[in-house]
Design a protein around this motif. Structure first.
Motif, PDB file in Angstrom:
ATOM      1  N   ASP A   1      57.168   9.150   7.568  1.00  0.00           N
ATOM      2  CA  ASP A   1      58.197   9.806   8.381  1.00  0.00           C
ATOM      3  C   ASP A   1      58.555  11.216   7.913  1.00  0.00           C
ATOM      4  OD1 ASP A   1      58.362   7.633  10.094  1.00  0.00           O
ATOM      5  OD2 ASP A   1      59.976   6.694   8.957  1.00  0.00           O
ATOM      6  N   THR A   2      57.781  11.785   7.008  1.00  0.00           N
ATOM      7  CA  THR A   2      57.995  13.169   6.572  1.00  0.00           C
ATOM      8  C   THR A   2      57.334  14.112   7.571  1.00  0.00           C
ATOM      9  OG1 THR A   2      57.998  12.540   4.236  1.00  0.00           O
ATOM     10  CG2 THR A   2      57.556  14.852   4.727  1.00  0.00           C
ATOM     11  N   TRP A   3      58.064  15.162   7.963  1.00  0.00           N
ATOM     12  CA  TRP A   3      57.486  16.211   8.810  1.00  0.00           C
ATOM     13  C   TRP A   3      56.858  17.263   7.914  1.00  0.00           C
ATOM     14  CZ3 TRP A   3      56.892  16.278  14.004  1.00  0.00           C
ATOM     15  CH2 TRP A   3      57.605  15.350  14.747  1.00  0.00           C
ATOM     16  N   VAL A   4      55.630  17.680   8.268  1.00  0.00           N
ATOM     17  CA  VAL A   4      54.937  18.709   7.488  1.00  0.00           C
ATOM     18  C   VAL A   4      54.496  19.833   8.415  1.00  0.00           C
ATOM     19  CG1 VAL A   4      54.151  17.147   5.666  1.00  0.00           C
ATOM     20  CG2 VAL A   4      52.716  17.478   7.692  1.00  0.00           C
ATOM     21  N   LYS A   5      54.367  21.013   7.869  1.00  0.00           N
ATOM     22  CA  LYS A   5      53.918  22.200   8.606  1.00  0.00           C
ATOM     23  C   LYS A   5      52.396  22.293   8.491  1.00  0.00           C
ATOM     24  CE  LYS A   5      54.875  26.340  10.399  1.00  0.00           C
ATOM     25  NZ  LYS A   5      55.461  26.544  11.690  1.00  0.00           N
ATOM     26  N   LEU A   6      51.701  22.334   9.622  1.00  0.00           N
ATOM     27  CA  LEU A   6      50.241  22.396   9.611  1.00  0.00           C
ATOM     28  C   LEU A   6      49.746  23.812   9.372  1.00  0.00           C
ATOM     29  CD1 LEU A   6      49.538  20.120  12.706  1.00  0.00           C
ATOM     30  CD2 LEU A   6      49.480  19.476  10.278  1.00  0.00           C
ATOM     31  N   LEU A   7      48.660  23.932   8.633  1.00  0.00           N
ATOM     32  CA  LEU A   7      48.045  25.244   8.425  1.00  0.00           C
ATOM     33  C   LEU A   7      47.413  25.742   9.716  1.00  0.00           C
ATOM     34  CD1 LEU A   7      46.396  24.639   4.958  1.00  0.00           C
ATOM     35  CD2 LEU A   7      48.327  26.121   5.465  1.00  0.00           C
ATOM     36  N   GLN A   8      46.909  24.792  10.533  1.00  0.00           N
ATOM     37  CA  GLN A   8      46.287  25.158  11.806  1.00  0.00           C
ATOM     38  C   GLN A   8      46.603  24.054  12.817  1.00  0.00           C
ATOM     39  OE1 GLN A   8      42.092  25.819  11.549  1.00  0.00           O
ATOM     40  NE2 GLN A   8      41.915  26.418  13.668  1.00  0.00           N
ATOM     41  N   SER A   9      47.078  24.446  13.965  1.00  0.00           N
ATOM     42  CA  SER A   9      47.390  23.489  15.020  1.00  0.00           C
ATOM     43  C   SER A   9      46.091  22.834  15.506  1.00  0.00           C
ATOM     44  CB  SER A   9      48.082  24.220  16.167  1.00  0.00           C
ATOM     45  OG  SER A   9      48.347  23.344  17.214  1.00  0.00           O
ATOM     46  N   PRO A  10      46.113  21.524  15.827  1.00  0.00           N
ATOM     47  CA  PRO A  10      44.885  20.860  16.273  1.00  0.00           C
ATOM     48  C   PRO A  10      44.402  21.299  17.659  1.00  0.00           C
ATOM     49  CG  PRO A  10      46.730  19.344  16.342  1.00  0.00           C
ATOM     50  CD  PRO A  10      47.226  20.603  15.697  1.00  0.00           C
ATOM     51  N   SER A  11      45.265  21.911  18.446  1.00  0.00           N
ATOM     52  CA  SER A  11      44.847  22.460  19.737  1.00  0.00           C
ATOM     53  C   SER A  11      45.785  23.600  20.112  1.00  0.00           C
ATOM     54  CB  SER A  11      44.860  21.385  20.832  1.00  0.00           C
ATOM     55  OG  SER A  11      46.178  21.076  21.214  1.00  0.00           O
TER      56      SER A  11
ATOM     57  N   ASP B   1      52.729  22.898  15.667  1.00  0.00           N
ATOM     58  CA  ASP B   1      52.144  23.218  14.368  1.00  0.00           C
ATOM     59  C   ASP B   1      52.811  22.403  13.258  1.00  0.00           C
ATOM     60  OD1 ASP B   1      54.593  24.436  14.383  1.00  0.00           O
ATOM     61  OD2 ASP B   1      53.895  26.361  13.632  1.00  0.00           O
ATOM     62  N   GLU B   2      53.406  21.271  13.647  1.00  0.00           N
ATOM     63  CA  GLU B   2      54.032  20.355  12.708  1.00  0.00           C
ATOM     64  C   GLU B   2      53.544  18.946  13.017  1.00  0.00           C
ATOM     65  OE1 GLU B   2      58.101  21.057  13.601  1.00  0.00           O
ATOM     66  OE2 GLU B   2      58.245  22.769  12.266  1.00  0.00           O
ATOM     67  N   ALA B   3      53.553  18.086  11.991  1.00  0.00           N
ATOM     68  CA  ALA B   3      53.107  16.715  12.178  1.00  0.00           C
ATOM     69  C   ALA B   3      54.029  15.775  11.414  1.00  0.00           C
ATOM     70  CB  ALA B   3      51.679  16.548  11.679  1.00  0.00           C
ATOM     71  N   LYS B   4      54.178  14.570  11.942  1.00  0.00           N
ATOM     72  CA  LYS B   4      54.965  13.536  11.278  1.00  0.00           C
ATOM     73  C   LYS B   4      53.988  12.560  10.618  1.00  0.00           C
ATOM     74  CE  LYS B   4      58.642  10.221  12.084  1.00  0.00           C
ATOM     75  NZ  LYS B   4      59.553   9.663  13.087  1.00  0.00           N
ATOM     76  N   LEU B   5      54.119  12.381   9.308  1.00  0.00           N
ATOM     77  CA  LEU B   5      53.235  11.480   8.588  1.00  0.00           C
ATOM     78  C   LEU B   5      53.579  10.038   8.946  1.00  0.00           C
ATOM     79  CD1 LEU B   5      53.236  13.199   5.087  1.00  0.00           C
ATOM     80  CD2 LEU B   5      51.644  13.541   6.990  1.00  0.00           C
ATOM     81  N   LEU B   6      52.560   9.261   9.318  1.00  0.00           N
ATOM     82  CA  LEU B   6      52.755   7.870   9.710  1.00  0.00           C
ATOM     83  C   LEU B   6      52.393   6.901   8.593  1.00  0.00           C
ATOM     84  CD1 LEU B   6      51.310   8.054  13.333  1.00  0.00           C
ATOM     85  CD2 LEU B   6      53.700   8.218  12.610  1.00  0.00           C
ATOM     86  N   CYS B   7      51.198   7.036   8.047  1.00  0.00           N
ATOM     87  CA  CYS B   7      50.791   6.182   6.933  1.00  0.00           C
ATOM     88  C   CYS B   7      49.659   6.854   6.168  1.00  0.00           C
ATOM     89  CB  CYS B   7      50.384   4.791   7.407  1.00  0.00           C
ATOM     90  SG  CYS B   7      48.917   4.743   8.426  1.00  0.00           S
TER      91      CYS B   7
ATOM     92  N   TRP C   1      46.188  11.349   5.404  1.00  0.00           N
ATOM     93  CA  TRP C   1      47.310  10.696   6.087  1.00  0.00           C
ATOM     94  C   TRP C   1      46.999  10.574   7.573  1.00  0.00           C
ATOM     95  CZ3 TRP C   1      52.103   8.912   4.503  1.00  0.00           C
ATOM     96  CH2 TRP C   1      52.418   9.129   3.168  1.00  0.00           C
ATOM     97  N   LEU C   2      47.402   9.487   8.175  1.00  0.00           N
ATOM     98  CA  LEU C   2      47.430   9.376   9.617  1.00  0.00           C
ATOM     99  C   LEU C   2      48.752  10.008  10.032  1.00  0.00           C
ATOM    100  CD1 LEU C   2      46.225   8.312  12.258  1.00  0.00           C
ATOM    101  CD2 LEU C   2      47.529   6.209  11.879  1.00  0.00           C
ATOM    102  N   ALA C   3      48.705  10.935  10.986  1.00  0.00           N
ATOM    103  CA  ALA C   3      49.904  11.671  11.381  1.00  0.00           C
ATOM    104  C   ALA C   3      49.967  11.775  12.899  1.00  0.00           C
ATOM    105  CB  ALA C   3      49.885  13.061  10.763  1.00  0.00           C
ATOM    106  N   TRP C   4      51.177  12.075  13.395  1.00  0.00           N
ATOM    107  CA  TRP C   4      51.394  12.282  14.822  1.00  0.00           C
ATOM    108  C   TRP C   4      51.816  13.724  15.032  1.00  0.00           C
ATOM    109  CZ3 TRP C   4      56.058  13.321  17.500  1.00  0.00           C
ATOM    110  CH2 TRP C   4      55.929  13.306  18.893  1.00  0.00           C
ATOM    111  N   VAL C   5      51.098  14.406  15.941  1.00  0.00           N
ATOM    112  CA  VAL C   5      51.394  15.801  16.276  1.00  0.00           C
ATOM    113  C   VAL C   5      51.913  15.832  17.710  1.00  0.00           C
ATOM    114  CG1 VAL C   5      50.447  18.134  16.536  1.00  0.00           C
ATOM    115  CG2 VAL C   5      49.549  16.615  14.749  1.00  0.00           C
TER     116      VAL C   5
END
Length: 82
Positions: free
Chosen positions: A35-45, A50-56, A63-67
Motif C-alpha cells: 500500500d505504499t505509493w511510489v514515484k515512477l522513473l518512467q510512466s508505463p504509457s 507516474d505513480e504506483a501503489k505497491l500491492l505485493c 513488486w506487483l504494483a497498480w498504476v
C-alpha cells in the motif's frame, strides 16, 4: 491523488558525476510495504500516472504494483524513486 506512505521520505545522496554519465542508477536501500505509493522513473504509457501503489512483493527486487489509468505492472526496485 494523495500519496499514502508508512515509510519516511528517502532522499538518496547525489551520485557522482561519473556514475551518472555511465548510466548507473542507484537504488535506495529502504524497506517498502504493501500500500505504499511510489514515484515512477518512467510512466508505463503516455496516459498512465507516474505513480504506483505497491500491492505485493514478488521477489527481493520486484513488486506487483497498480498504476492508475494503466493497471497492474511488475516493477523492479530500480523503476521507482524511494
Amino acid at each position: 491523488m494523495s500519496l499514502q506512505s508508512t515509510n519516511p521520505i528517502c532522499l538518496p545522496a547525489p551520485a557522482p558525476l561519473s556514475a551518472i554519465a555511465s548510466g548507473w542508477n542507484p537504488v535506495c536501500q529502504i524497506t517498502y510495504t504493501r500500500d505504499t505509493w511510489v514515484k515512477l522513473l518512467q510512466s508505463p504509457s503516455e496516459y498512465a500516472f507516474d505513480e504506483a501503489k505497491l500491492l505485493c512483493q514478488e521477489s527481493p527486487d520486484t513488486w506487483l504494483a497498480w498504476v492508475p489509468d494503466h493497471g497492474e505492472v511488475v516493477l523492479d526496485r530500480s523503476d521507482f524513486y524511494c
